[in-house]
Enzyme design. Structure first.
Site, PDB file in Angstrom:
ATOM      1  N   SER A   1       0.833  -1.200   0.000  1.00 32.99           N
ATOM      2  CA  SER A   1       0.000   0.000   0.000  1.00 32.99           C
ATOM      3  C   SER A   1       0.880   1.267   0.000  1.00 32.99           C
ATOM      4  CB  SER A   1      -0.889  -0.016   1.231  1.00 32.99           C
ATOM      5  OG  SER A   1      -1.677   1.135   1.227  1.00 32.99           O
ATOM      6  N   GLY A   2       0.620   2.128  -0.948  1.00 32.44           N
ATOM      7  CA  GLY A   2       1.386   3.380  -1.024  1.00 32.44           C
ATOM      8  C   GLY A   2       2.630   3.279  -1.876  1.00 32.44           C
TER       9      GLY A   2
ATOM     10  N   THR B   1      -1.416   2.491  -8.145  1.00 31.67           N
ATOM     11  CA  THR B   1      -2.494   3.201  -8.830  1.00 31.67           C
ATOM     12  C   THR B   1      -1.921   4.302  -9.717  1.00 31.67           C
ATOM     13  OG1 THR B   1      -3.878   2.712  -6.957  1.00 31.67           O
ATOM     14  CG2 THR B   1      -4.650   4.425  -8.435  1.00 31.67           C
TER      15      THR B   1
ATOM     16  N   ASN C   1      -1.418   5.297   3.166  1.00 30.55           N
ATOM     17  CA  ASN C   1      -1.551   6.010   1.898  1.00 30.55           C
ATOM     18  C   ASN C   1      -2.784   6.913   1.959  1.00 30.55           C
ATOM     19  OD1 ASN C   1      -1.820   6.803  -0.729  1.00 30.55           O
ATOM     20  ND2 ASN C   1      -1.866   4.745  -1.614  1.00 30.55           N
TER      21      ASN C   1
ATOM     22  N   SER D   1      -5.516   5.444  -0.681  1.00 28.94           N
ATOM     23  CA  SER D   1      -5.330   3.994  -0.778  1.00 28.94           C
ATOM     24  C   SER D   1      -6.525   3.344  -1.473  1.00 28.94           C
ATOM     25  CB  SER D   1      -5.159   3.443   0.621  1.00 28.94           C
ATOM     26  OG  SER D   1      -4.903   2.068   0.546  1.00 28.94           O
ATOM     27  N   SER D   2      -6.205   2.503  -2.452  1.00 30.79           N
ATOM     28  CA  SER D   2      -7.297   1.795  -3.145  1.00 30.79           C
ATOM     29  C   SER D   2      -7.782   0.696  -2.201  1.00 30.79           C
ATOM     30  CB  SER D   2      -6.783   1.149  -4.421  1.00 30.79           C
ATOM     31  OG  SER D   2      -5.913   2.019  -5.086  1.00 30.79           O
TER      32      SER D   2
ATOM     33  N   GLY E   1      -1.186  -5.017  -2.592  1.00 32.27           N
ATOM     34  CA  GLY E   1       0.035  -5.804  -2.360  1.00 32.27           C
ATOM     35  C   GLY E   1      -0.036  -6.497  -1.014  1.00 32.27           C
TER      36      GLY E   1
ATOM     37  N   GLU F   1       0.205  -7.374   2.609  1.00 29.77           N
ATOM     38  CA  GLU F   1       0.020  -6.441   3.730  1.00 29.77           C
ATOM     39  C   GLU F   1       0.370  -7.091   5.055  1.00 29.77           C
ATOM     40  OE1 GLU F   1      -3.411  -3.244   2.438  1.00 29.77           O
ATOM     41  OE2 GLU F   1      -3.822  -4.583   4.093  1.00 29.77           O
TER      42      GLU F   1
END
Ligand code: ATP
Ligand code: MG
Length: 1046
Positions: free
Chosen positions: A129-130, A134, A179, A182-183, A406, A408
């Site tokens: 994440s981050g 994206t 993030n 974050s998605s 990804g 985590e």
């Protein structure tokens, strides 16, 4: 033609320059900023070497590095100037290795491979994440939007593809601790291309939206962006209609993370973007109204509070929020209340409503909110898909973009992390299969022996999770579905029982003493391919069940809101058959995804997060090392390097390095493979350093390639200089020839022009001369056509000459230019006019003194001109007012004659009457008498009334005799005087006495009266010298020299 050739030449030149620049840049960059492809790293098995290279490049803002065709991207956390449209242009249609690594290079390569091989591809973007997944997927999409052919129709699809992003991000992204954007869902997007490469459509699949966020956020996190965008940015009228206030703090679902406002997020402007995007994606007005009605109703739902009645059952007291939910969802208030506080139980043929406890009611409320939001999100994705649908049914190819969560690892990991990490295990499997497969296939295809590489195959972990009946998923589902009191802990016990002893699984109970210390009782730990993750089982069952009580769904089905109606269809199976659990749904969607991906060519973007604090320029070694490990970079690198570090098609290899061998440069006539063979023989490759495949050369060690590359760089410079010199020579020669041709042409034209002018001039001259001669010959005839111009010329010529030669002074009047016959009369008139003009000018220029002087001179002239010999010499001498100033006259004399006013005085020589002795005297004229003065004495006074006359000779002496009338004997006689200013004195005298005819000019001799009755004579003659003496005859002899008459 010439124009086209020039253009081609120019574009060729520009391209050559660009390639040269890029090559030079990458050559110098190699030392400074590490290598741009890890495959060429000598110490390819060393994690530290990989890390060093990444770090070096990161600090130089080189965020991209390849491992073969895989792109590693490190999040720079700052805007870099490498995503401009100019950069896009640079990367379009350029070979991978010609330019520094870039996501555009990858995108371009995928696109061109798809075009040339006409097959489907996908780009898997992974990372934690981050890490920038994206952003990377957006960059790829933007690249296609710019690089693909465009028509109006295509542009339409392009805009929708681009704008689907902000909408999906608004509804599916949220601020998390990791993030700010974050998605919270996995996204797979297909971009469909027609055979010409135009983007003609798209399709999006979403995976596992994190619905729990709707009702709960950890500290420092937010709900999905759209809620804040609506509250902050929504127009007043809209908010009023939705019953919302512009204050996020008023909504329970928005404040649990305690950070509604974030500096990096501008909800207001995002709101505008989303609204615009919605209209481009063709959401109707009512769709938009219903959509925001739902978002608002979720917020209202969150604010509903239950109270407990006497039996502890939940009931609703204040109806305000209820009212808004009911209004916005179009569900009768009663029905809604019933649904939130009661549960429907079917007992045989009967339906019984059993009341909820407060706790249950809150659970049901949250479940409803999650269900509403989750299903609306699915509706949204479908709606976007409708708008992206390809209208053209002809065959097209596809590039898929997978932007998925990804791996985590948090301090406390729950069901969501379990799903996410499972997804990553599946993708790793896919990666291993596809990579190994392709590598193996390539060696096979090329007829090269394949040496298997040891790598960790994570199939064992995938099986642990997903195996039927024995896997964790099966066991979880079993526990969820079984009757009786199933809890998270019973689930834990079950997995301990069934899979305890698995090398990748451990729990508190199963662990050895050392490990046990790191585990809680409710934890289980999986040894994922990427590392250990400890999961806390709390909430697993609940989240997996994702139970929405049956009457909850029934209530929703009554909604008048079109979207809700669509999301809760009456066709949905009823509660008798339990719906699929979340994890099973997820598992099937992953199977679907794997199928989709397996049928396509893979490309990878691995995103790395450099630090946890979202800072630019900060490279946290530990963090990155961890990611390098779990992103499988080392494995990928090993696989790529297992056999040969470098491979390249013969044609491409030969094309690049052929200058290094005289046989292959500049052109090789045989096959590319033979050319490469000849080339490497020349370069001295040893037999174990390379292998010749069917279409490619395989080079085992990077240093072999580097040596070749270095040699090429050296050679390139020489070649470049030669080519440049040749090209310059060619250009200069071309320019010279062109200039020469131009010069000749200009010269010819010029000469022609001059010749024509000359001819015209001559013709004109002949005409003029003829006319002139004719004019000359007929000049005396009356004016006629033949002589008119000639005469005009003569006239003009005379006048011009005359104007240059006019007399300069009045006296110069004889120098008048002689006129031609036809100008005689005109000349005379002009002369008269001109002289008059000069005279007038002269007169006007005279001063009064000069005028008086001239008048006197006129007088003198009338007296003496032509009479006295020396008169002409006097003309030029100006007259003075007097010759003796009053100071030089004795004071006594002055006193005596003062009353008579002295008019003129002059020194004279008086000759005695007896003996003619000369005596200097002053002669003074008053207006009454003339006085002869000797110093203080007046020797003689002659009153003008006694004045008889004056005699002068006609010669050039200065003598005059004043004749006096004597009335008595006492009186003195006539005066014989000599005066240097004779003309002046006599003129003055004649003016004063006003008597002109008194002056006699005599010849020879003058008789005078010495005394009354006694006469004397003065004789005048001219001689050699001037002399005055007493002649023998007793006369006064005055001899004077003869002056030349003028
Ligand atoms: N290429 C880039 N240039 C500049 N900033 C970037 C770049 N890539 C990522 N970032 C920064 O990092 C932030 C996080 O990136 P992004 O949202 O793409 O992460 P992600 O991998 O999708 O995370 P998640 O899994 O949480 O969705 C971005 O909002 C942006 O600020
Ligand atoms: Mg993301």
């Amino acid at each position: 033609m010439a124009h086209m050739a020039l253009e081609e030449k120019e574009s060729l030149e520009v391209r050559c320059n660009q390639i040269l620049r890029n090559m030079e840049a990458s050559l110098t960059a190699r030392d400074r900023v590490g290598i741009q492809d890890f495959v060429l790293l000598d110490a390819y098995t060393s994690e530290s070497a990989v890390l060093d290279n990444l770090r070096k490049r990161f600090h130089e803002n080189l965020i991209y590095t390849y491992i073969g065709t895989l792109l590693v991207s490190v999040n720079p956390y700052k805007d870099l100037d490498i995503f401009s449209s100019k950069q896009m242009d640079t990367y379009m249609g350029v070979n991978f290795f010609e330019l520094p690594p870039h996501i555009y290079a990858l995108a371009d390569n995928v696109f061109r491979t798809m075009q040339s091989e006409f097959n489907n591809h996908f780009i898997l973007i992974s990372g934690e994440s981050g890490a920038g997944k994206t952003e990377a997927s957006k960059k790829i999409l933007q690249f296609y939007a710019v690089s693909c052919p465009s028509t109006r129709l295509l542009n339409n699809i392009r805009d929708r593809l681009l704008l689907s992003n902000p909408v999906l991000e608004a509804f599916g992204n949220a601020k998390t601790l990791k993030n700010d954007n974050s998605s919270r869902f996995g996204k797979y997007m297909d971009i469909q291309f027609d055979h010409q490469g135009g983007a003609v459509g798209g399709h999006i699949l979403s995976y596992l939206l994190e619905k729990s966020r709707v009702v709960h956020q950890n500290h420092g996190e937010r709900n999905f962006h759209i809620f804040y965008q609506l509250v902050e940015g929504g127009e007043e009228e809209l908010l009023r209609w939705l019953g919302l206030e512009r204050n996020c703090k008023n909504y329970r679902y928005l404040v649990q993370g305690d950070c509604a406002k974030v500096s990096s997020i501008n909800d207001k402007s995002e709101w505008r973007t989303v609204k615009k995007a919605l209209s481009v994606i063709e959401f109707s007005k009512s769709d938009i109204e219903h959509l925001f009605g739902i978002i608002a109703s979720v917020l209202h739902l969150g604010n509903i509070e239950f109270e407990a009645d006497a039996q502890g059952y939940a009931f609703l007291n204040s109806n305000q929020e209820m009212h808004w939910v009911s209004k916005l969802l179009g569900i009768p208030n009663q029905v809604l209340q019933q649904g939130l506080t009661h549960r429907k139980i079917e007992a045989k043929a009967e339906e019984v409503f059993s009341p909820f406890s407060v706790e249950h009611a809150v659970y049901a409320r949250d479940a409803l909110a999650k269900a509403i939001y989750g299903r609306t999100f699915t509706w949204l994705v479908n709606k976007i898909n409708e708008s992206l649908a390809n209208q053209d049914t002809s065959r097209n190819t596809v590039i898929g973009l997978l932007d998925i969560y990804g791996f985590e690892v948090f301090n406390v990991n729950s069901f969501e992390q379990f799903c996410i990490n499972y997804c990553n295990e599946k993708l790793q499997q896919l990666f291993i299969q596809l990579t190994l497969k392709s590598e193996q296939e390539e060696y096979e295809m090329e007829g090269i022996e394949w040496e298997p590489v040891p790598y960790f195959n994570n199939k064992i972990i995938c099986d642990l999770v997903e195996e039927k009946f024995r896997g964790i998923i099966s066991l979880l589902d079993e526990e969820c579905l079984r009757p009786g009191e199933a809890t998270d802990l019973t689930f834990l016990e079950k997995i301990e029982e069934k899979i305890g002893g698995h090398p990748h699984f451990v729990t508190h109970k199963l662990a050895d003493q050392k490990t046990r210390k790191t585990l809680e009782r409710g934890d289980f730990r999986l040894l994922h391919y990427a590392g250990e993750v400890t999961y806390c089982v709390v909430g697993f069952l609940d989240k997996n069940n994702d139970l929405l009580y049956r009457n909850g769904k029934e209530v929703m089905r009554q909604s008048k809101n079109a979207i809700i109606k669509h999301c809760f269809p009456s066709s949905e199976p009823d509660s008798k058959k339990r719906p699929e659990t979340v994890i099973t749904q997820f598992k099937s969607s992953l199977v679907g995804l794997t199928d989709i991906l397996m049928s396509k060519e893979p490309w990878y973007v691995r995103c790395i997060k450099p630090n946890e604090s979202k800072q630019p320029g900060n490279f946290d070694d530990v963090l990155v090392r961890h990611q390098v490990k779990y992103l499988g970079l080392m494995e990928h690198l090993r696989v790529r390097r297992a056999g040969f570090a470098y491979r390249r098609k013969y044609e491409i290899f030969l094309q690049r390095y052929k200058p290094l061998c005289p046989d292959t440069w500049p052109n090789w006539r045989g096959t590319a493979a033979e050319g490469v063979q000849r080339l490497i023989k020349h370069l001295g490759y040893k037999s174990d350093e390379y292998k010749m495949g069917r279409t490619k050369i395989f080079i085992r060690h990077p240093r072999t390639l580097f040596t070749t590359e270095d040699a090429f760089q050296v050679c390139k410079h020489k070649l470049a200089t030669r080519i440049q010199a040749k090209y310059k020579g060619y250009r200069v020669k071309g320019d010279f020839l062109k200039q020469k041709e131009a010069a000749t042409r200009i010269e010819t034209c010029w000469r022609g022009l001059m010749a024509r002018k000359e001819r015209e001039k001559r013709a004109w001259a002949v005409k003029v001369i003829k006319k002139f001669i004719k004019g000359f010959m007929t000049r005396y005839q009356p004016a006629c056509i033949d002589n008119s111009e000639y005469l005009a010329y003569v006239r003009q010529n005379y006048l011009t000459r005359l104007s240059d030669n006019l007399p300069k002074t009045v006296l110069d009047k004889d120098s008048w230019l002689t006129p031609p016959p036809i100008m005689q009369e005109a000349s005379q008139i002009l002369k008269k006019v001109y002289i008059r003009h000069m005279v007038r000018k002269y007169i006007r220029g005279l001063t009064p003194q000069r005028k008086t002087q001239l008048l006197l001179k006129v007088q003198t002239s009338s007296l003496f001109r032509g009479k006295k010999e020396n008169y002409p010499s006097s003309v030029g001498r100006p007259f003075a007012d007097t010759r003796i100033c009053s100071e030089d006259i004795n004071i006594k004399v002055l006193q005596m004659i003062q009353p008579e006013q002295i008019k003129y005085s002059v020194p004279v020589v008086k000759y005695d009457r007896n003996g003619f002795r000369p005596r200097p005297r002053q002669l003074i004229f008053t207006h009454k008498a003339a006085y002869l003065v000797k110093e203080a004495k007046i020797r003689q006074r002659i009153d003008y009334s006694f004045f008889k006359g004056v005699s002068v000779s006609n010669l050039s002496d200065n003598f005059f005799i004043l004749h006096v009338r004597c009335e008595d004997l006492k009186q003195k006689g006539d005066l014989v005087l000599q005066c240097d200013f004779l003309f002046e004195a006599l003129t003055k005298l004649s003016v004063i006495t006003n008597k002109q005819n008194y002056i006699n000019v005599v010849q020879g001799s003058v008789r005078f009266d010495i005394q009354p009755g006694r006469e004397g004579f003065v004789d005048f003659k001219s001689g050699q010298e001037s002399a005055v003496y007493r002649a023998k005859n007793g006369h006064l002899m005055v001899e004077s020299t003869r002056t030349k008459s003028r």
